[in-house]
Design a protein around this motif. Structure first.
Motif, PDB file in Angstrom:
ATOM      1  N   CYS A  35       0.823  -1.209   0.000  1.00 38.14           N
ATOM      2  CA  CYS A  35       0.000   0.000   0.000  1.00 38.14           C
ATOM      3  C   CYS A  35       0.856   1.257   0.000  1.00 38.14           C
ATOM      4  CB  CYS A  35      -0.929  -0.023   1.212  1.00 38.14           C
ATOM      5  SG  CYS A  35      -1.994   1.429   1.359  1.00 38.14           S
ATOM      6  N   ARG A  44      -4.389   1.722  -4.232  1.00 37.15           N
ATOM      7  CA  ARG A  44      -4.246   1.644  -2.770  1.00 37.15           C
ATOM      8  C   ARG A  44      -5.584   1.271  -2.127  1.00 37.15           C
ATOM      9  NH1 ARG A  44      -1.309   6.472  -3.060  1.00 37.15           N
ATOM     10  NH2 ARG A  44      -3.033   7.623  -2.117  1.00 37.15           N
ATOM     11  N   ALA A 100      -3.189   2.342   7.160  1.00 44.46           N
ATOM     12  CA  ALA A 100      -3.431   2.335   5.707  1.00 44.46           C
ATOM     13  C   ALA A 100      -4.682   3.142   5.364  1.00 44.46           C
ATOM     14  CB  ALA A 100      -3.573   0.897   5.209  1.00 44.46           C
TER      15      ALA A 100
END
Length: 213
Positions: A35, A44, A100
């Motif tokens: 990512c 992503r 993330a």
């Protein structure tokens, strides 16, 4: 064995659940590395969705461990240690996924930031060591291997602290606007906590080794 057989688990269910959870962590940490090295927002987003699915799987595994804890009269090690290890593994997954998610939420381009890249690698290294240690719990014969894994986790956590400090220093010395500064600082913080949670898991594993090896 008589009545004792009735109380014994039919299989070593806790070991299997812990191994599955730590293997999941390895997968989610690997996806975090992918990512942060991906410059395309939509790509992503696809990786983050896969991470979300893994995080939900870890939630389910944690719940199963707690259910088994209530169901089984005899456990392979202290109930408190089982609860602590399950919680710490779940916390690792939560913070890896959260870091993330924040990257795309704040529309930060992660592969332009050395701090984020290095922190993701540190998280991955720590999780690899956690997974290796968890796999050794099943027999507790190779205590040296477990101790080496715990030392590795602590070493990586210390490295992550240094990466965090240097990243924050560099961030405040840069000419980025206040919004960007706040966004990046929050991402650094979440990632650093992920390594703290790895250390927590290592401490529980170390406690188990001291008691039962």
């Amino acid at each position: 064995m008589g009545i004792l057989k009735f109380f014994l688990p039919k299989d070593k269910v806790f070991y299997s659940l812990f191994e599955e959870a730590s293997q999941n962590l390895e997968a989610i940490a690997g996806k975090l590395v992918l990512c942060v090295n991906e410059s395309d927002y939509n790509k992503r987003a696809t990786i983050i969705k896969e991470m979300e699915d893994l995080e939900h799987q870890n939630d389910d595994l944690t719940h199963k461990i707690f259910v088994e804890l209530g169901r089984n009269f005899i456990t392979p090690f202290d109930r408190e240690d089982i609860h602590s290890l399950a919680t710490s593994l779940d916390d690792i997954a939560d913070h890896i996924y959260a870091s993330a998610k924040k990257i795309n939420f704040y529309k930060v381009i992660p592969n332009d930031d050395q701090g984020i890249l290095k922190m993701a690698d540190a998280i991955h290294d720590a999780v690899l060591a956690v997974n290796a240690a968890v796999k050794e719990l099943r027999n507790l014969k190779n205590t040296q291997k477990i101790v080496e894994c715990v030392i590795k986790i602590n070493y990586v956590e210390n490295q992550a602290d240094d990466i965090f400090d240097l990243s924050i220093e560099k961030l405040f010395d840069s000419d980025v606007d206040a919004k960007s500064l706040i966004k990046k600082r929050e991402i650094y913080q979440i990632m650093e906590v992920a390594t703290d949670k790895c250390e927590d898991a290592g401490n529980v594993i170390e406690s188990i080794v001291v008691k039962y090896a």
